[in-house]
Design a protein around this motif. Sequence first.
Motif, PDB file in Angstrom:
ATOM      1  N   ARG A   1       0.840  -1.208   0.000  1.00 34.19           N
ATOM      2  CA  ARG A   1       0.000   0.000   0.000  1.00 34.19           C
ATOM      3  C   ARG A   1       0.870   1.250   0.000  1.00 34.19           C
ATOM      4  O   ARG A   1       0.569   2.227  -0.705  1.00 34.19           O
ATOM      5  CB  ARG A   1      -0.932   0.002   1.206  1.00 34.19           C
TER       6      ARG A   1
ATOM      7  N   GLY B   1       1.030   4.180  -2.827  1.00 33.82           N
ATOM      8  CA  GLY B   1       0.899   5.586  -2.470  1.00 33.82           C
ATOM      9  C   GLY B   1       2.059   6.408  -2.990  1.00 33.82           C
ATOM     10  O   GLY B   1       1.868   7.510  -3.535  1.00 33.82           O
TER      11      GLY B   1
ATOM     12  N   ASP C   1       1.704   6.770  -6.878  1.00 35.74           N
ATOM     13  CA  ASP C   1       0.697   7.760  -7.273  1.00 35.74           C
ATOM     14  C   ASP C   1       1.256   9.175  -7.178  1.00 35.74           C
ATOM     15  O   ASP C   1       1.040  10.007  -8.061  1.00 35.74           O
ATOM     16  CB  ASP C   1      -0.549   7.638  -6.402  1.00 35.74           C
ATOM     17  N   ARG C   2       1.976   9.441  -6.094  1.00 37.65           N
ATOM     18  CA  ARG C   2       2.544  10.779  -5.930  1.00 37.65           C
ATOM     19  C   ARG C   2       3.678  11.028  -6.924  1.00 37.65           C
ATOM     20  O   ARG C   2       3.786  12.108  -7.518  1.00 37.65           O
ATOM     21  CB  ARG C   2       3.063  10.963  -4.495  1.00 37.65           C
TER      22      ARG C   2
END
Length: 209
Positions: A175, A179, A182-183
């Motif tokens: 996860r 994350g 995505d950033r």
Amino acid sequence: MTEHAAVVRGRTVPKRRVDALLAAVPARDRESTRPEALARAERQRRRWATQVVVIDELAQRACVDRGLKPPAEVAPDRVLAVAETDVADLGSIVAAALAHSPAARLLLAELEGEQEVAEAAVRDYYDRNRDRFLTPEALRRGVDPFGGVSSEDFVPYEQAREGVGRELQRAAGRRAFFGWLDRAKAGVEYAAGHEHPGDPAHPDHEHRH
């Protein structure tokens, strides 16, 4: 003619890296496919490969930023071996990126090591998933884990605790990786023909990962 597939933090990612990956991953046999469908599939395959290469580039930058020793350079002529379970859990792009990129694997391991799993979370998982902790003997007897069982039919919590903790930490690490990704991808610019396969801005997009 543009010679790059993408721009990552002001630095270009050459098309030759995408070409090398495409050469390492043979296209599926499509002898009976219509020409227009074949052309679309090849466009999507190039976009897919671009995503894999971009993730490798982003991961290399992240390793440097974190002071991690940069892994050896990717071997683009190696055919990737991606487990079907990884594709199901991660999506084809991220699963392939982890198989292809030592930097991505190193970053994932680093993120996983940073995760702390509370004892209460481990115990809660054990209590809510009792069917996963039946003893071999109980499984042979076909015991129903949700009725008519005794405590002897289950692997004790003390024995299962370490394995459950590792599993939860691994899931938390994944996860965290998603994350980060995505950033990190937010500022990537793609050359025409190299957009994400699911980008609705191009006409033959498909929402797959």
